[in-house]
Design an enzyme around this catalytic site. Structure first.
Site, PDB file in Angstrom:
ATOM      1  N   TYR A   1       0.844  -1.203   0.000  1.00  0.00           N
ATOM      2  CA  TYR A   1       0.000   0.000   0.000  1.00  0.00           C
ATOM      3  C   TYR A   1       0.882   1.258   0.000  1.00  0.00           C
ATOM      4  O   TYR A   1       0.689   2.171  -0.803  1.00  0.00           O
ATOM      5  CB  TYR A   1      -0.908  -0.033   1.214  1.00  0.00           C
ATOM      6  CG  TYR A   1      -1.863   1.136   1.360  1.00  0.00           C
ATOM      7  CD1 TYR A   1      -2.929   1.312   0.484  1.00  0.00           C
ATOM      8  CD2 TYR A   1      -1.712   2.047   2.405  1.00  0.00           C
ATOM      9  CE1 TYR A   1      -3.816   2.374   0.639  1.00  0.00           C
ATOM     10  CE2 TYR A   1      -2.597   3.105   2.571  1.00  0.00           C
ATOM     11  CZ  TYR A   1      -3.650   3.269   1.685  1.00  0.00           C
ATOM     12  OH  TYR A   1      -4.523   4.317   1.849  1.00  0.00           O
TER      13      TYR A   1
ATOM     14  N   GLU B   1       4.032   1.676  -0.854  1.00  0.00           N
ATOM     15  CA  GLU B   1       4.814   1.892  -2.075  1.00  0.00           C
ATOM     16  C   GLU B   1       3.923   2.171  -3.281  1.00  0.00           C
ATOM     17  O   GLU B   1       4.305   2.911  -4.186  1.00  0.00           O
ATOM     18  CB  GLU B   1       5.736   0.698  -2.354  1.00  0.00           C
ATOM     19  CG  GLU B   1       6.830   0.510  -1.320  1.00  0.00           C
ATOM     20  CD  GLU B   1       7.852   1.663  -1.246  1.00  0.00           C
ATOM     21  OE1 GLU B   1       7.798   2.595  -2.067  1.00  0.00           O
ATOM     22  OE2 GLU B   1       8.703   1.615  -0.350  1.00  0.00           O
TER      23      GLU B   1
ATOM     24  N   LYS C   1       1.237   3.919  -3.182  1.00  0.00           N
ATOM     25  CA  LYS C   1       0.904   5.349  -3.078  1.00  0.00           C
ATOM     26  C   LYS C   1       2.134   6.215  -3.332  1.00  0.00           C
ATOM     27  O   LYS C   1       2.025   7.301  -3.908  1.00  0.00           O
ATOM     28  CB  LYS C   1       0.318   5.652  -1.697  1.00  0.00           C
ATOM     29  CG  LYS C   1      -1.056   5.035  -1.463  1.00  0.00           C
ATOM     30  CD  LYS C   1      -2.141   5.717  -2.281  1.00  0.00           C
ATOM     31  CE  LYS C   1      -3.524   5.210  -1.888  1.00  0.00           C
ATOM     32  NZ  LYS C   1      -4.616   5.844  -2.634  1.00  0.00           N
TER      33      LYS C   1
ATOM     34  N   VAL D   1      -9.959   0.810  12.621  1.00  0.00           N
ATOM     35  CA  VAL D   1     -10.203   0.854  14.058  1.00  0.00           C
ATOM     36  C   VAL D   1     -11.608   1.346  14.426  1.00  0.00           C
ATOM     37  O   VAL D   1     -12.261   0.776  15.307  1.00  0.00           O
ATOM     38  CB  VAL D   1      -9.082   1.657  14.771  1.00  0.00           C
ATOM     39  CG1 VAL D   1      -9.092   3.134  14.406  1.00  0.00           C
ATOM     40  CG2 VAL D   1      -9.160   1.464  16.267  1.00  0.00           C
TER      41      VAL D   1
ATOM     42  N   ASP E   1      -0.203  -2.500  22.987  1.00  0.00           N
ATOM     43  CA  ASP E   1      -0.600  -1.995  24.314  1.00  0.00           C
ATOM     44  C   ASP E   1      -1.550  -0.809  24.204  1.00  0.00           C
ATOM     45  O   ASP E   1      -1.925  -0.207  25.207  1.00  0.00           O
ATOM     46  CB  ASP E   1       0.644  -1.615  25.137  1.00  0.00           C
ATOM     47  CG  ASP E   1       1.487  -0.538  24.459  1.00  0.00           C
ATOM     48  OD1 ASP E   1       1.052  -0.002  23.410  1.00  0.00           O
ATOM     49  OD2 ASP E   1       2.583  -0.238  24.956  1.00  0.00           O
TER      50      ASP E   1
ATOM     51  N   GLN F   1      -0.073   3.278  20.861  1.00  0.00           N
ATOM     52  CA  GLN F   1       0.164   3.914  19.555  1.00  0.00           C
ATOM     53  C   GLN F   1      -0.883   5.012  19.352  1.00  0.00           C
ATOM     54  O   GLN F   1      -2.002   4.902  19.878  1.00  0.00           O
ATOM     55  CB  GLN F   1       0.135   2.882  18.414  1.00  0.00           C
ATOM     56  CG  GLN F   1      -1.205   2.276  18.086  1.00  0.00           C
ATOM     57  CD  GLN F   1      -1.537   1.036  18.909  1.00  0.00           C
ATOM     58  OE1 GLN F   1      -1.134   0.914  20.063  1.00  0.00           O
ATOM     59  NE2 GLN F   1      -2.304   0.117  18.339  1.00  0.00           N
TER      60      GLN F   1
ATOM     61  N   ARG G   1      -3.151   7.868  16.890  1.00  0.00           N
ATOM     62  CA  ARG G   1      -3.703   8.279  15.604  1.00  0.00           C
ATOM     63  C   ARG G   1      -4.429   9.601  15.827  1.00  0.00           C
ATOM     64  O   ARG G   1      -4.757   9.972  16.961  1.00  0.00           O
ATOM     65  CB  ARG G   1      -4.708   7.246  15.060  1.00  0.00           C
ATOM     66  CG  ARG G   1      -4.104   5.901  14.647  1.00  0.00           C
ATOM     67  CD  ARG G   1      -3.138   6.012  13.489  1.00  0.00           C
ATOM     68  NE  ARG G   1      -2.660   4.696  13.027  1.00  0.00           N
ATOM     69  CZ  ARG G   1      -1.590   4.071  13.532  1.00  0.00           C
ATOM     70  NH1 ARG G   1      -0.896   4.604  14.511  1.00  0.00           N
ATOM     71  NH2 ARG G   1      -1.218   2.901  13.033  1.00  0.00           N
TER      72      ARG G   1
ATOM     73  N   ARG H   1       1.116   8.911  14.819  1.00  0.00           N
ATOM     74  CA  ARG H   1       0.710   9.556  13.556  1.00  0.00           C
ATOM     75  C   ARG H   1      -0.122  10.794  13.855  1.00  0.00           C
ATOM     76  O   ARG H   1      -1.138  10.725  14.538  1.00  0.00           O
ATOM     77  CB  ARG H   1      -0.070   8.600  12.675  1.00  0.00           C
ATOM     78  CG  ARG H   1      -0.325   9.204  11.309  1.00  0.00           C
ATOM     79  CD  ARG H   1      -1.179   8.330  10.452  1.00  0.00           C
ATOM     80  NE  ARG H   1      -0.457   7.214   9.898  1.00  0.00           N
ATOM     81  CZ  ARG H   1      -1.057   6.064   9.570  1.00  0.00           C
ATOM     82  NH1 ARG H   1      -2.341   5.898   9.791  1.00  0.00           N
ATOM     83  NH2 ARG H   1      -0.361   5.092   9.037  1.00  0.00           N
TER      84      ARG H   1
END
Ligand code: NAD
Ligand code: UDP
Length: 309
Positions: free
Chosen positions: A145, A147, A149, A187, A206, A209, A211, A275
């Site tokens: 995905y 690469e 893009k 998600v 955990d 992360q 977003r 992110r």
């Protein structure tokens, strides 16, 4: 204007189509329905100026007469599709994008590419501005995905430089809202459908992360602004309110009033740890700002899932 939207039967594309038709434009959707659905467009079946053509854009673009704007959104986008649809993703990012660019060149149309924050990979710079070149593992499962893009962006810039095609590159960060598939795997649909069914919410890793989640109406407003403006450089679109995935699970449970718990599952390979977009370019050049709060956007999405589940 006459506007083509590839991937217009998908989640983002169908909302963009609604907006364009509301403004009186003529819209042609090209979609092979691999992850999209006719249901997302069924309310438009009697709308004049609207047409859905079932077409794999990796195989070609039909002759559609003159076109002013070509939005290229066609591509599977959920991480659960990255293994089963690996080749199709690489094809639509490469062949599909080149077919679109050749078409736009011939018609002198403005080519607007839906790129992604995934071009930054698992970023080592945080938050991500458009000058960051990324940290992508091209041989990992997400590489197909990312690469695809990245190639899309490269070939878009090449057509701009070599053939003078009017182009724009939009790097979209996590966006959610009504019309995501209940089994999409991303998600928000996972957490909302699990909460509404009273099942445990599957937090990967955990849950630390992060977003930054953008409601679809904000994204569509941003995509729409590209029609009046043709920036030379890529622009991030998304929301810069960053949160952990664990806190998103908790917020989903609270807003649904669910009795669900959370359960921890292994983090998928290559899952980015952080992110969040830098939105300075979008604010400066597009005069655009995300407006919908997470609470309002989640509530609207929860109401949608209550109807479809
Ligand atoms: P989606 O899966 O709902 O929509 C993609 C659409 O493209 C589907 O209708 C699918 O059937 C169609 N499609 C796929 N391959 C095709 C092909 N070869 N020919 C014709 N149609 C094809 O996903 P979405 O979330 O609406 O994403 C739309 C676009 O935005 C994608 O390009 C995606 O990479 C990009 N994007 C989305 C997000 C997000 O958070 N939603 C984030 C970054 C980038
Ligand atoms: N995620 C999760 N549980 C799920 C689905 C996703 O914890 O049921 C996490 C996933 O590991 C990632 C984040 O939520 O860290 C966003 O995942 P999504 O698939 O929506 O998009 P991504 O940003 O990874 O492309």
């Amino acid at each position: 204007m006459k506007i083509v939207v590839t991937g217009g039967a998908g989640f983002v594309g169908s909302h963009l189509v609604d907006r364009l038709l509301n403004e009186g434009h003529e819209v042609i959707v090209l979609d092979n329905l691999v992850t999209g659905s006719k249901t997302n467009l069924s309310h438009l079946s009697n709308t004049s100026g609207f047409e859905l053509i079932e077409q794999d854009v990796s195989k070609g673009i039909p002759n559609l007469g003159n076109v002013d704007v070509f939005y290229h959104l066609a591509s599977p986008a959920s991480p659960i599709d990255f293994e089963p649809l690996a080749i199709e993703i690489l094809q639509v990012g490469s062949l599909g994008t080149m077919n679109g660019l050749n078409f736009a060149r011939e018609k002198k149309a403005h080519f607007i590419l839906a790129s992604t924050s995934e071009t930054y990979g698992d970023p080592l710079v945080h938050p991500q501005n458009e000058e960051y070149l990324g940290n992508v593992n091209q041989i990992g499962v997400r590489g197909v995905y990312d690469e695809a893009k990245r190639f899309s962006e490269a070939v878009t810039m090449a057509y701009r430089r070599k053939h003078g095609v009017k182009t724009s590159i939009v790097r979209i960060f996590n966006t959610y809202g009504p019309r995501m598939r209940a089994n999409d795997g991303r998600v928000i649909p996972n957490f909302i459908s699990q909460a509404l069914r009273g099942n445990p919410l599957t937090v990967y890793g955990d849950g630390q992360q992060t977003r930054s989640l953008c409601f679809v109406s904000d994204l569509v407003d941003g995509l729409h602004r590209f029609m009046r403006f043709e920036p030379k450089l890529p622009i991030n679109l998304g929301n810069d309110h960053e949160m952990t995935i664990l806190s998103l699970a908790e917020e989903t449970i609270r807003l649904t009033g669910s009795k669900s718990s959370t359960t921890f599952q292994p983090l998928p390979e290559g899952d980015p740890k952080l992110r969040c977009p830098v939105l300075d370019r979008a604010r400066e050049f597009l005069k655009w700002e995300p407006k919908v709060s997470l609470q309002d956007g989640l509530q609207e999405t929860i109401n949608y899932f209550k109807k479809i589940l």
